[in-house]
Motif scaffolding. Structure first.
Motif, PDB file in Angstrom:
ATOM      1  N   THR A  66      -2.177   5.629   5.672  1.00  0.00           N
ATOM      2  CA  THR A  66      -2.076   4.317   5.028  1.00  0.00           C
ATOM      3  C   THR A  66      -1.169   3.393   5.829  1.00  0.00           C
ATOM      4  O   THR A  66      -1.471   2.212   6.029  1.00  0.00           O
ATOM      5  N   ASN A  67      -0.048   3.911   6.312  1.00  0.00           N
ATOM      6  CA  ASN A  67       0.884   3.100   7.091  1.00  0.00           C
ATOM      7  C   ASN A  67       0.408   2.919   8.526  1.00  0.00           C
ATOM      8  O   ASN A  67       0.430   1.809   9.069  1.00  0.00           O
ATOM      9  N   LEU A  68      -0.067   3.999   9.153  1.00  0.00           N
ATOM     10  CA  LEU A  68      -0.462   3.942  10.563  1.00  0.00           C
ATOM     11  C   LEU A  68      -1.630   2.999  10.786  1.00  0.00           C
ATOM     12  O   LEU A  68      -1.669   2.268  11.792  1.00  0.00           O
TER      13      LEU A  68
ATOM     14  N   THR B 161       4.437  12.226   0.679  1.00  0.00           N
ATOM     15  CA  THR B 161       3.861  10.918   0.998  1.00  0.00           C
ATOM     16  C   THR B 161       4.840  10.081   1.814  1.00  0.00           C
ATOM     17  O   THR B 161       4.469   9.453   2.807  1.00  0.00           O
ATOM     18  N   VAL B 162       6.111  10.084   1.406  1.00  0.00           N
ATOM     19  CA  VAL B 162       7.137   9.310   2.098  1.00  0.00           C
ATOM     20  C   VAL B 162       7.371   9.841   3.509  1.00  0.00           C
ATOM     21  O   VAL B 162       7.551   9.069   4.453  1.00  0.00           O
TER      22      VAL B 162
ATOM     23  N   TYR C 133      -3.130  20.336  -7.332  1.00  0.00           N
ATOM     24  CA  TYR C 133      -3.679  20.996  -6.169  1.00  0.00           C
ATOM     25  C   TYR C 133      -4.020  20.024  -5.046  1.00  0.00           C
ATOM     26  O   TYR C 133      -4.570  20.414  -4.032  1.00  0.00           O
ATOM     27  N   GLU C 134      -3.676  18.742  -5.225  1.00  0.00           N
ATOM     28  CA  GLU C 134      -4.003  17.745  -4.223  1.00  0.00           C
ATOM     29  C   GLU C 134      -2.814  17.380  -3.339  1.00  0.00           C
ATOM     30  O   GLU C 134      -2.899  16.484  -2.520  1.00  0.00           O
ATOM     31  N   ASN C 135      -1.673  18.085  -3.510  1.00  0.00           N
ATOM     32  CA  ASN C 135      -0.477  17.680  -2.774  1.00  0.00           C
ATOM     33  C   ASN C 135      -0.593  17.895  -1.277  1.00  0.00           C
ATOM     34  O   ASN C 135       0.185  17.352  -0.510  1.00  0.00           O
ATOM     35  N   LYS C 136      -1.567  18.716  -0.861  1.00  0.00           N
ATOM     36  CA  LYS C 136      -1.736  18.948   0.572  1.00  0.00           C
ATOM     37  C   LYS C 136      -2.148  17.670   1.297  1.00  0.00           C
ATOM     38  O   LYS C 136      -1.921  17.535   2.488  1.00  0.00           O
ATOM     39  N   SER C 137      -2.795  16.742   0.588  1.00  0.00           N
ATOM     40  CA  SER C 137      -3.264  15.513   1.228  1.00  0.00           C
ATOM     41  C   SER C 137      -2.251  14.380   1.118  1.00  0.00           C
ATOM     42  O   SER C 137      -2.474  13.307   1.665  1.00  0.00           O
ATOM     43  N   CYS C 138      -1.142  14.601   0.411  1.00  0.00           N
ATOM     44  CA  CYS C 138      -0.170  13.532   0.200  1.00  0.00           C
ATOM     45  C   CYS C 138       0.425  13.040   1.520  1.00  0.00           C
ATOM     46  O   CYS C 138       0.561  11.835   1.735  1.00  0.00           O
ATOM     47  N   PHE C 139       0.808  13.961   2.386  1.00  0.00           N
ATOM     48  CA  PHE C 139       1.364  13.581   3.690  1.00  0.00           C
ATOM     49  C   PHE C 139       0.346  12.754   4.469  1.00  0.00           C
ATOM     50  O   PHE C 139       0.679  11.700   5.024  1.00  0.00           O
TER      51      PHE C 139
ATOM     52  N   PRO D  19       0.810  -1.227   0.000  1.00  0.00           N
ATOM     53  CA  PRO D  19       0.000   0.000   0.000  1.00  0.00           C
ATOM     54  C   PRO D  19       0.839   1.271   0.000  1.00  0.00           C
ATOM     55  O   PRO D  19       0.491   2.244  -0.679  1.00  0.00           O
ATOM     56  N   ASP D  20       1.946   1.287   0.754  1.00  0.00           N
ATOM     57  CA  ASP D  20       2.801   2.478   0.796  1.00  0.00           C
ATOM     58  C   ASP D  20       3.375   2.789  -0.587  1.00  0.00           C
ATOM     59  O   ASP D  20       3.436   3.950  -1.004  1.00  0.00           O
ATOM     60  N   THR D  21       3.798   1.739  -1.298  1.00  0.00           N
ATOM     61  CA  THR D  21       4.340   1.925  -2.641  1.00  0.00           C
ATOM     62  C   THR D  21       3.263   2.421  -3.600  1.00  0.00           C
ATOM     63  O   THR D  21       3.522   3.302  -4.446  1.00  0.00           O
TER      64      THR D  21
END
Length: 206
Positions: free
Chosen positions: A118-120, A40-41, A106-112, A20-22
């Motif tokens: 996804t990992n947590l 994201t990373v 404009y969606e990069n704000k949600s990447c983090f 999922p992380d990948t």
């Protein structure tokens, strides 16, 4: 602590296996750009640090041993992965391929947040830390420092791998960012995320 170098080798092999992380890192790199992939990373690594601290203080052990808590994490994580998958497919369906490269900037704000959650919310990570790390600790010894060291090492290795992976994607971005190619990969990513979510939901509870 025993066989640290073996731990490093095993960790690298596990990290490069697609998961999922990948899938999230790939999608955000292709649709948002290198900055989106890095955010994201960072989110993924922050979640790994929480899993590390949880393993150190024993919270992961409680989650693994409690069927109810494990189920809560499992289903919340599964629902979130499926949500991301359906969201990706819906976005692909609701706009023309030529619009993807522009609107997704404009969606990069949600990447983090996507990388972090996804990992947590993946209970398999907690299970991994509580089943994999003890194999490299001396029996009967204090686990605080070894667990912390291995958790930090795993997080750093994860960051290094994904930095390389994102740069690799960026190098072939001319092909990968073509509207048609991007549409195919978004569709594939959405399907894979839904598949991961269903697999996680069907995982047997302890």
């Amino acid at each position: 602590m025993e066989n640290f170098y073996l731990f490093v080798i095993m960790s690298i092999l596990l990290i490069i296996l697609p998961g999922p992380d990948t899938a999230i890192a790939t999608n955000n790199t292709l649709t948002v750009g290198k900055a989106g992939g890095f955010k994201t990373v960072i989110g993924t690594c922050c979640a790994l640090m929480i899993h590390t601290l949880a393993a150190v203080v024993g919270l992961s052990a409680i989650i693994v041993k409690s069927a109810m808590l494990f189920s809560v994490f499992k289903y919340v994580g599964a629902v979130y992965l499926m949500y991301l998958g359906f969201k990706t497919l819906w976005a692909l369906k609701s706009k023309k391929p030529a619009e993807l490269a522009v609107e997704n900037k404009y969606e990069n704000k949600s990447c983090f947040k996507q990388g972090f959650l996804t990992n947590l919310l993946n209970p398999k990570v907690a299970v991994f830390f509580l089943t994999f790390l003890p194999q490299f600790v001396d029996a009967g010894s204090d686990t605080f420092v070894p667990f912390l060291t291995m958790g930090l090492t795993y997080t750093v290795l994860t960051a290094l791998w994904f930095v390389f992976y994102i740069y690799l994607l960026n190098q072939i971005s001319a092909f990968m960012k073509k509207p048609r190619t991007q549409a195919v990969f978004e569709g594939l990513t959405g399907t894979v995320l839904i598949g991961f979510g269903v697999t996680l939901a069907m995982e047997k509870t302890h």
